[in-house]
Design a protein around this motif. Structure first.
Motif, short mmCIF file in Angstrom:
data_model
loop_
_atom_site.label_atom_id
_atom_site.label_comp_id
_atom_site.label_asym_id
_atom_site.label_seq_id
_atom_site.Cartn_x
_atom_site.Cartn_y
_atom_site.Cartn_z
N GLN A 67 7.16 -1.40 11.52
CA GLN A 67 6.81 -0.83 10.23
C GLN A 67 8.06 -0.75 9.34
N SER A 90 -3.44 2.02 13.70
CA SER A 90 -2.47 3.08 14.03
C SER A 90 -1.26 2.53 14.78
N ASP A 99 -6.85 2.37 7.39
CA ASP A 99 -7.08 3.64 8.09
C ASP A 99 -7.36 3.41 9.58
N GLU A 100 -7.92 2.25 9.92
CA GLU A 100 -8.28 1.97 11.31
C GLU A 100 -7.10 1.49 12.15
#
Length: 460
Positions: free
Chosen positions: A400, A381, A378-379
């Motif tokens: 990605q 980005s 979650d941290e």
């Protein structure tokens, strides 16, 4: 005195705090809120992961490709054949003859005192052929009537010409009758379809169009011209069956070297050496057989079933499938840390005073591929600078790639979990059990992944 006693002084009653009313109002508001939520919030259907199999439909129609050649006539006239359709002949065996004048049979009758056959046993052979047909006849197999017709014609011609053929000698002619011998051993077939010269090296997609390659029966002709096809000679027992297949099935069979199949024509089974061919963007399965060529000598198209094992695993609906992008991280940048010594990365950042600081960020490793890990947190980005353990080397987190998975809702909120699909049809998928960062038997997943997002609270 009396008036003084009548004076009444009224005191205000102190207001009493009723806790019961307050609790009732709170409960009422809570119930109204939940009723509102119930009717306004979209419900998420739940599917429990189960063990299952998917029966695959592996029935196909393939094209037979083999070594065969067309033999053309060398004379014009009335043609007759001396062998049954799809029978073996030896080199220099008589296959057909051409009556150039049309008077051969009249001469035969005159020679045999008005009789077609010089030997009485010939009549018994014809009677036996007719008797076998009558005893085995079925309306469901009416096509056998045509086979019987051709068998009778072949026996009749063989019997009539027996004495004449014995007198042909090396010239191959007798009273206007020119007989032709087989140039090499093989199986004679009395039809053509235009695919005689097609092989695994030169085939095109249009060979699978059966309507464009109908059989041309050579036995229905009474007369032929010079250079016309007389018959087809199959010169090898080895043959190939070519089948168009999907890309998915081609990938599943890529490592196979032999496949067992069932011939729908007669229910027999056989093993064929297999290989996958790609032609103009399409995939084909080529099966090679070393025998049974005679049994299918008259066939060009065969319906078969691939006898493959049904795929088993965890069964999930296709509507539950979704995708999630994961960051790609070189393996040497993954480390361990935190109170539970979990997987993570060391992120480098600049604080308010302009000094470089490091921070351990736990990550989930979803997949390993070559020298890269697929990670998520979650941290993270994108754009973070990752430090390599015991080194000053850094890696910027940017690239990605998506992985396919489902939303696990065991804990009341949506958590993405990866799946590895083994087989898929229009409605369901079979996925591997025990996959890392995956799902397990009896897990609850969202039935329709398109209606929720990751980390969303689930209203069941």
């Amino acid at each position: 005195m009396a008036n003084k006693n009548k004076k009444v002084i009224k005191f205000h009653k102190a207001s009493q705090f009723n806790i019961g009313v307050i609790i009732f109002l709170i409960i009422l508001v809570y119930m109204l809120y939940n009723i509102f939520q119930y009717f306004t919030t979209e419900r998420v259907a739940v599917y429990e992961v189960s063990q299952g199999t998917i029966t695959q439909n592996n029935t196909f129609t393939g094209v037979i490709l083999r070594e065969e050649k067309l033999i053309n006539t060398e004379a014009s006239g009335y043609i007759s054949y001396y062998n049954k359709n799809a029978t073996k002949v030896g080199v220099n065996n008589y296959v057909y003859s051409v009556d150039e004048t049309g008077n051969f049979y009249n001469e035969m009758l005159a020679k045999n005192d008005g009789r077609l056959f010089s030997e009485k046993g010939t009549y018994h052979e014809l009677e036996k052929t007719a008797e076998d047909f009558v005893l085995n006849y079925s309306d469901e197999n009416f096509y056998q009537a045509y086979t019987f017709q051709y068998d009778m014609q072949a026996k009749l011609m063989e019997a009539i010409s027996a004495s004449a053929l014995s007198g042909l000698g090396e010239t191959g002619s007798y009273h206007g009758l020119r007989a032709a011998r087989a140039p090499e051993p093989g199986v004679v077939v009395y039809h053509t379809d235009g695919l005689e010269n097609v092989s695994l090296d030169n085939f095109t997609e249009d060979i699978f169009d059966q309507s464009a390659h109908v059989k041309n029966n050579l036995m229905t002709r009474e007369q032929v011209g010079v250079g016309e096809p007389a018959y087809k000679l199959i010169t090898s027992e080895i043959w190939n069956l070519l089948i168009p297949i999907s890309e998915q099935l081609a990938a599943d069979l890529a490592e196979e070297t032999a496949i067992k199949i069932e011939f729908k024509k007669d229910g027999s089974t056989a093993w064929g050496n297999s290989k996958i061919l790609n032609r103009n963007g399409a995939s084909y399965l080529a099966l090679n057989f070393q025998s049974a060529g005679l049994r299918f000598a008259t066939d060009r198209y065969l319906e078969i079933e691939l006898l493959l094992s049904d795929t088993s695993g965890l069964k999930i609906p296709n509507t539950a499938l979704t995708e999630k992008n994961f960051f790609l991280l070189p393996k040497e940048y993954l480390t361990k840390g935190g109170a539970d010594n979990s997987n993570g990365v060391m992120c480098q950042y600049e604080d308010e005073e302009g000094e470089f600081m490091t921070k351990f960020v736990p990550v989930a490793v979803a997949q390993e591929k070559n020298n890269m890990y697929y990670i998520a947190a979650d941290e993270l980005s994108g754009g973070e600078i990752i430090l390599k353990t015991d080194s000053r080397e850094t890696y910027t987190l940017q690239k990605q790639e998506p992985l396919q998975g489902v939303y696990n809702i065991n804990r009341g909120y949506a958590v993405f979990r990866k799946v590895e699909i083994l087989f898929q049809n229009e409605e369901y998928s079979i996925v591997s059990a025990g996959t890392s960062y995956g799902i397990s038997l009896y897990d609850h997943i969202a039935l329709d992944a398109s209606k929720i997002q990751e980390n969303e609270i689930i209203q069941k």
